[in-house]
Design an enzyme around this catalytic site. Structure first.
Site, PDB file in Angstrom:
ATOM      1  N   GLU A   1      56.260   1.295  33.038  1.00  0.00           N
ATOM      2  CA  GLU A   1      57.049   0.229  33.671  1.00  0.00           C
ATOM      3  C   GLU A   1      58.537   0.533  33.835  1.00  0.00           C
ATOM      4  O   GLU A   1      59.392  -0.130  33.227  1.00  0.00           O
ATOM      5  CB  GLU A   1      56.847  -1.084  32.902  1.00  0.00           C
ATOM      6  CG  GLU A   1      55.396  -1.533  32.891  1.00  0.00           C
ATOM      7  CD  GLU A   1      55.214  -2.959  32.357  1.00  0.00           C
ATOM      8  OE1 GLU A   1      56.159  -3.498  31.775  1.00  0.00           O
ATOM      9  OE2 GLU A   1      54.131  -3.523  32.545  1.00  0.00           O
TER      10      GLU A   1
ATOM     11  N   GLU B   1      47.007  -2.180  32.374  1.00  0.00           N
ATOM     12  CA  GLU B   1      47.252  -3.373  31.551  1.00  0.00           C
ATOM     13  C   GLU B   1      46.876  -4.616  32.340  1.00  0.00           C
ATOM     14  O   GLU B   1      47.174  -4.711  33.539  1.00  0.00           O
ATOM     15  CB  GLU B   1      48.736  -3.536  31.160  1.00  0.00           C
ATOM     16  CG  GLU B   1      49.240  -2.541  30.157  1.00  0.00           C
ATOM     17  CD  GLU B   1      50.694  -2.792  29.761  1.00  0.00           C
ATOM     18  OE1 GLU B   1      51.173  -3.949  29.849  1.00  0.00           O
ATOM     19  OE2 GLU B   1      51.346  -1.807  29.364  1.00  0.00           O
TER      20      GLU B   1
HETATM   21  C1  FCB Z   1      54.006  -5.139  29.583  1.00  0.00           C
HETATM   22  C2  FCB Z   1      54.274  -4.060  28.565  1.00  0.00           C
HETATM   23  C3  FCB Z   1      53.426  -4.165  27.339  1.00  0.00           C
HETATM   24  C4  FCB Z   1      53.215  -5.588  26.903  1.00  0.00           C
HETATM   25  C5  FCB Z   1      52.764  -6.423  28.054  1.00  0.00           C
HETATM   26  C6  FCB Z   1      52.485  -7.857  27.705  1.00  0.00           C
HETATM   27  O1  FCB Z   1      55.151  -5.359  30.353  1.00  0.00           O
HETATM   28  O2  FCB Z   1      54.047  -2.791  29.134  1.00  0.00           O
HETATM   29  O3  FCB Z   1      54.023  -3.372  26.330  1.00  0.00           O
HETATM   30  O4  FCB Z   1      54.348  -6.077  26.288  1.00  0.00           O
HETATM   31  O5  FCB Z   1      53.720  -6.388  29.076  1.00  0.00           O
END
Ligand code: FCB
Length: 469
Positions: free
Chosen positions: A174, A366
């Site tokens: 990110e 994610e």
């Molecule tokens: C993302 C992050 C991860 C976690 C999620 C909820 O932005 O990569 O580490 O905190 O959000």
């Protein structure tokens, strides 16, 4: 890979090679911050500043995953997952970020990777999930171009140590969030508030990706793949009929998504955003000749971190942006943090990535939701909302597959409740509940549900009976 297709009995079957995974990051789960010669990271330092993290929480203990890796790999086996995304802590391997190598840090990850592989769990290794060695921060951190070069040397070291067993690497997690929260708003480590510094840092993160990808590929197993995990936010204009709002949405998409995806996939920085940044922070002279070739060199897959959408309106807010992010719509379901739950946007995002960057494999690196889960008197954790969230998003992935998007896997955020950065421990994201006092792990109902999906390689077409939705 074959395309997913509905089964005959109301089940949605996924391709047989589809990876069912979980996701974590080192600082959020490991704890043991003083063990085995680990150096200080920017999150150790930032977390100690008064008011930086809710409730004064720190990552000192987290889930104690560093010491409980065996127990946690056994948990993954109970979840029937066949893939796990985790990050290496740079300061465990190079306590000062460069120079002296800490063998005990390498040995730890060596054992962890082996134990995952012994259980048939494919590792997806992230090199940078926000825990920069503090020593490098003192030399300017990501605002300093040299940090990208140190990162490449760290990547080469990891390739030599693990590249025989690890095929897929996420270089950076990110870059937009690092720039936004870490360098622009000061809400994450290193806590800076400097717009030009933030744009500089984001460029150096992309450069670090390209340099590291070059190192990772020049060795290892020969089929090494590298990519970035992006925080991707689909955009919705507040008023879809209003051309100004539509333009605002396109512009904000440039700021959040295209600024990263385009250069990494060989198109250079998008002109609209380049003009915007030049206007806001001055000449982008930290972009040197040749950087864009380096950045474009090593992008074999797109890591998609998807949580929710952004709705924007053409209106000047704070800062140099000609748009404002507006509150979600009434009636749209939300997570325990108030984020809108919009699974259709995940489907559309995956299809869009396939259209805009054809041929690049996609991994959902994610996706998950916060709820305030606590065990019931029977000891179980009944998190029906997370079951519904999971089902809806996996269904969206299935639809994207049917529309031709080359999605290879889904890594749920997170394996277990953990340290959620500036919010500390109250937000619970896990498939596994972690008791803060005892660190006892309990598989939630969502974990049991996911285990069945992973074992069968399929989800029910509808949840009506199973989760009472
Ligand atoms: C993302 C992050 C991860 C976690 C999620 C909820 O932005 O990569 O580490 O905190 O959000």
């Amino acid at each position: 890979m074959t395309t997913g297709r509905p089964g005959a009995t109301g089940t949605l079957r996924f391709p047989s090679a589809f990876r069912w995974g979980t996701s974590t990051s080192a600082f959020q789960v490991e704890g043991a911050v003083g063990a085995d010669g680990r150096g200080e990271s920017i999150w150790d330092r930032f977390g100690r500043a008064p008011g930086a993290v809710e409730n004064g929480d720190t990552g000192d203990v987290a889930c104690d995953h560093y010491r409980r890796t065996e127990e946690d790999v056994a948990l993954m086996a109970r979840l029937h997952t066949d893939a796990h995304r985790f990050s290496l802590a740079w300061p465990r391997i190079l306590p000062e970020g460069r120079g002296r190598v800490e063998q005990r840090g390498l040995d730890h990850y060596d054992r962890f990777i082996d134990s995952l592989l012994e259980r048939g769990i494919e590792p997806l290794v992230t090199l940078y999930h926000w825990d920069l060695p503090q020593a490098l921060q003192e030399a300017g951190g990501w605002r300093n171009r040299e940090t990208a070069e140190h990162f490449a040397r760290y990547a080469a070291l990891c390739r030599d140590a693990f590249g025989d067993r690890v095929r897929d690497w996420v270089t950076v997690n990110e870059p937009w969030i690092v720039g936004l929260l870490g360098h622009q708003l000061g809400l994450h480590a290193p806590g800076e508030r400097d717009l030009r510094g933030s744009v500089t840092a984001m460029h150096h993160l992309l450069l670090a990706h390209g340099l590291a990808a070059g190192e990772l590929r020049s060795g290892g197993r020969g089929d090494t793949r590298t990519g970035i995990a992006y925080s991707l936010f689909p955009h919705t204009p507040d008023d879809g009929e209003n051309p100004a709002d539509r333009e605002a949405a396109r512009h904000s998409d440039g700021y959040v998504n295209r600024w990263f995806l385009d250069p990494v996939h060989g198109r250079g920085y998008p002109d609209d955003m380049r003009r915007h940044w030049e206007h806001a922070v001055g000449a982008l002279d930290f972009i040197r000749e040749g950087d864009l070739d380096v950045i474009a060199a090593g992008s074999d897959f797109i890591g998609v971190n998807y949580y929710t959408r952004r709705i924007v309106r053409a209106e000047r807010g704070e800062g140099p942006w000609p748009w404002r992010v507006v509150e979600g719509r009434p009636g749209v379901p939300r997570t325990g943090l108030g984020w809108e739950i919009v699974p259709d946007d995940l489907r559309d995002l995956l299809v869009r990535l396939h259209t805009d960057y054809p041929g690049v494999p996609l991994l959902v690196t994610e996706n998950g939701a916060i709820y305030r889960d606590e065990p019931a008197p029977d000891g179980a954790v009944h998190d029906a909302p997370r079951v519904r969230f999971l089902h809806a998003h996996l269904k969206a992935v299935h639809e994207a597959l049917a529309l031709g998007a080359p999605v290879e896997g889904y890594y749920h955020w997170s394996l277990m409740d953990n340290f959620e950065w500036a919010m500390g421990y109250w937000p619970r994201f896990g498939l596994v509940h972690v008791d803060r006092a005892t660190l006892r792990r309990t598989i939630k109902d969502s974990g049991h549900w996911y285990a069945r999906a992973a074992r069968e390689g399929a989800i029910p077409a509808s949840l009506a009976v199973e989760a009472g939705s």
